[in-house]
Design an enzyme around this catalytic site. Structure first.
Site, PDB file in Angstrom:
ATOM      1  N   ASP A   1       0.892 -57.539  19.806  1.00 43.52           N
ATOM      2  CA  ASP A   1      -0.380 -56.669  20.491  1.00 43.52           C
ATOM      3  C   ASP A   1      -0.777 -57.930  20.986  1.00 43.52           C
ATOM      4  OD1 ASP A   1      -2.130 -54.269  21.483  1.00 43.52           O
ATOM      5  OD2 ASP A   1      -2.846 -55.507  20.031  1.00 43.52           O
TER       6      ASP A   1
ATOM      7  N   HIS B   1       4.906 -48.531  20.685  1.00 42.95           N
ATOM      8  CA  HIS B   1       3.658 -49.374  20.455  1.00 42.95           C
ATOM      9  C   HIS B   1       3.862 -50.161  19.182  1.00 42.95           C
ATOM     10  CE1 HIS B   1       1.070 -52.040  21.678  1.00 42.95           C
ATOM     11  NE2 HIS B   1       0.263 -51.903  20.883  1.00 42.95           N
TER      12      HIS B   1
END
EC number: 3.3.2.10
Length: 322
Positions: free
Chosen positions: A103, A298
């Site tokens: 991320d 994610h």
């Protein structure tokens, strides 16, 4: 191999809490977390990489957890974020490391070989691909693309707004972020996330019926406890440097990443709805490999720890680090 330990390291004007494992003198692997996470998000990879013969350094990055949280927004620009991790190498006497990030940590590690080429042996990034430099400031590009629609990165720009929402109920924030992100194919979720209107970011995420199978209540409580103590402003300030980072890295235009690089992503990661993995070739000139994990979302290294660790170890084994 002994259990991971924690210590505080002074680096680049801040103090970082670092989870460390492995033998000093072994090849160094830095693990850089994303938003809103901690070094704890690498809890599955840290012992596995250490057992494989690597010296692992996983910091709570500035603004997070047990690390310094400077007040100034500009204290979170990409130059400082990368320099923090260079300081960890200096602390252990390592010339270079393999930089691994997820991320926002991926953004840091993609920039590391451009800003600190002599300190980077290789790069592995999760969830956020390498992207060429934008032609205009990033927030301008986002506004052009999303128009009047809601987009979380733009929502995060104004100091105090998202902070109040996320800090208001850290348990709700973490519960919805961990369990409420939906895959790209979920059209109703996509419409809800984009719809114009006054709702905030967490308001738009569904309340999950239960925790995903990959995280326990105890593990979630670790995050909730830390963010209840620190708030989310430190992490949000990273987003508030998008344009500043663009302005202060103009000299990097045209430069490419020549070290070996790996990108790992889940096919159900909503980040892939507004980024393009096929543009990596424009910024990576060295050896490059892409691994897509079917059905993964994610929170990749937590959702699919075995597959992520295996991909990292295969990548590391192919490098000349010793």
């Amino acid at each position: 191999m002994g259990a991971p330990t924690e210590r505080l390291v002074d680096t680049n004007g801040v103090r970082l809490r670092v989870v460390e494992a492995g033998e000093p003198g072994a090849p160094v692997v830095i693990l850089a977390h994303g938003f809103p996470e901690l070094a704890y998000s690498w809890r599955h990879q840290i012992p596995a990489l250490a057992d494989a013969g690597y010296h692992v350094l996983a910091p709570d990055q500035r603004g997070y957890g047990g690390s310094s949280r400077p007040e100034a927004i500009e204290a979170y620009d990409i130059h400082r974020l990368t320099a923090d991790l260079v300081g960890l190498l200096d602390d252990v006497g390592a010339e270079r490391a393999v930089w691994v990030g997820h991320d926002w940590g991926a953004v840091v590690v993609w920039n590391a070989p451009l800003l600190h080429a002599d300190r980077v042996a290789a790069v592995a990034a999760l969830s956020v691909p390498a992207l060429p430099r934008a032609q205009v400031p990033p927030t301008q590009a986002f506004r052009s693309r999303f128009g009047e629609n809601f987009f979380y990165i733009l929502y995060f720009q104004e100091p105090g707004i998202a902070d109040a929402e996320l800090n208001g109920d850290p348990a709700r924030t973490m519960r919805r972020m961990i369990g409420g992100l939906r895959p790209p194919g979920d059209q109703s979720a996509a419409m809800r996330m984009l719809a114009p209107g006054p709702d905030g970011f967490i308001d738009r995420l569904p309340e999950p019926a239960g925790l995903p199978a990959w995280i326990s209540q105890e593990e979630l409580d670790h995050y909730i406890g830390e963010f209840t103590r620190t708030g989310f402003t430190g992490g949000l300030n990273w987003y508030r440097n998008f344009d500043r980072n663009w302005e202060t890295t103009a000299d990097l235009a045209g430069k490419t990443i020549s070290v070996p690089s790996l990108f790992i992503a889940g096919t159900a990661d909503p980040v892939l709805t507004f980024t393009r993995t096929d543009r990596a070739a424009e910024v990576i000139s060295g050896p490059y490999r892409e691994v897509l994990i079917d059905g993964a979302g994610h929170w990749l290294q937590q959702e699919r720890p075995g597959e992520v660790t295996a991909a990292l170890l295969e990548f590391l084994t192919g490098l000349e680090l010793r």
